[in-house]
Design a protein around this motif. Structure first.
Motif, PDB file in Angstrom:
ATOM      1  N   LEU A  15       3.353   1.325   3.103  1.00 14.12           N
ATOM      2  CA  LEU A  15       2.718   2.278   3.740  1.00 14.12           C
ATOM      3  C   LEU A  15       1.367   2.543   3.253  1.00 14.12           C
ATOM      4  N   TYR A  16       1.047   2.332   1.789  1.00 15.84           N
ATOM      5  CA  TYR A  16      -0.357   2.409   1.427  1.00 15.84           C
ATOM      6  C   TYR A  16      -1.131   1.272   1.804  1.00 15.84           C
ATOM      7  N   VAL A  17      -0.422   0.133   1.604  1.00 11.76           N
ATOM      8  CA  VAL A  17      -1.329  -0.979   2.230  1.00 11.76           C
ATOM      9  C   VAL A  17      -1.764  -0.986   3.592  1.00 11.76           C
ATOM     10  N   ARG A  18      -0.873  -0.454   4.439  1.00  9.53           N
ATOM     11  CA  ARG A  18      -0.932  -0.017   6.032  1.00  9.53           C
ATOM     12  C   ARG A  18      -2.203   0.982   6.155  1.00  9.53           C
ATOM     13  N   MET A  19      -1.996   2.145   5.260  1.00  6.45           N
ATOM     14  CA  MET A  19      -3.092   3.074   5.409  1.00  6.45           C
ATOM     15  C   MET A  19      -4.530   2.464   4.981  1.00  6.45           C
ATOM     16  N   LEU A  20      -4.376   1.607   4.010  1.00  9.66           N
ATOM     17  CA  LEU A  20      -5.901   0.919   3.764  1.00  9.66           C
ATOM     18  C   LEU A  20      -6.197   0.070   4.873  1.00  9.66           C
ATOM     19  N   LYS A  21      -5.578  -0.606   5.435  1.00  7.74           N
ATOM     20  CA  LYS A  21      -5.843  -1.533   6.579  1.00  7.74           C
ATOM     21  C   LYS A  21      -6.167  -0.984   7.739  1.00  7.74           C
ATOM     22  N   ASN A  22      -5.747   0.262   8.032  1.00  6.56           N
ATOM     23  CA  ASN A  22      -5.742   0.979   9.414  1.00  6.56           C
ATOM     24  C   ASN A  22      -5.504   2.309   9.231  1.00  6.56           C
ATOM     25  N   PRO A  23      -6.619   3.009   8.337  1.00 13.68           N
ATOM     26  CA  PRO A  23      -6.494   4.268   8.292  1.00 13.68           C
ATOM     27  C   PRO A  23      -6.500   5.399   9.260  1.00 13.68           C
ATOM     28  N   THR A  24      -7.111   5.002  10.331  1.00 16.43           N
ATOM     29  CA  THR A  24      -7.234   6.129  11.584  1.00 16.43           C
ATOM     30  C   THR A  24      -5.886   5.938  12.222  1.00 16.43           C
ATOM     31  N   HIS A  25      -5.183   5.197  12.295  1.00 15.60           N
ATOM     32  CA  HIS A  25      -3.530   5.187  12.737  1.00 15.60           C
ATOM     33  C   HIS A  25      -2.758   6.040  11.870  1.00 15.60           C
ATOM     34  N   TYR A  26      -3.086   6.086  10.707  1.00 19.43           N
ATOM     35  CA  TYR A  26      -2.137   7.010   9.976  1.00 19.43           C
ATOM     36  C   TYR A  26      -2.908   8.475   9.829  1.00 19.43           C
ATOM     37  N   GLY A  27      -3.733   8.627  10.600  1.00 22.19           N
ATOM     38  CA  GLY A  27      -4.625  10.100  10.687  1.00 22.19           C
ATOM     39  C   GLY A  27      -5.616  10.419   9.787  1.00 22.19           C
TER      40      GLY A  27
END
Length: 86
Positions: A15-27
């Motif tokens: 989750l953290y790796v994905r949040m760093l890659k695409n933060p806007t997708h995670y709000g």
């Protein structure tokens, strides 16, 4: 086990790796990314929210003064048998 350990643990997750890659997708708002590129504040908010929700459900005990937490028997059973709570 405490709040800081939980925040550190989150930094090792997918989750953290994905949040760093695409933060806007995670709000995560653009201004948040600029002021906190490693998303430490967002991670803390996610962990604190989860702790409060689990404490309300009696899955863990949380000391708001020391930020320490302990699992309850209910939480252990729910985790072991993958019991869903809503």
């Amino acid at each position: 086990r405490n709040l800081n350990e939980a925040i550190a643990w989150l930094s090792y997750t997918y989750l953290y790796v994905r949040m760093l890659k695409n933060p806007t997708h995670y709000g995560v708002a653009f201004h948040e990314i600029q002021s906190d590129p490693m998303l430490r504040v967002r991670c803390r908010e996610l962990i604190e929210g989860s702790i409060k929700e689990l404490a309300r459900a009696k899955m863990l005990r949380y000391n708001f003064d020391t930020h320490n937490m302990n699992t309850t028997e209910t939480g252990i059973v729910a985790s072991h048998f993958y019991i869903k709570y809503s």
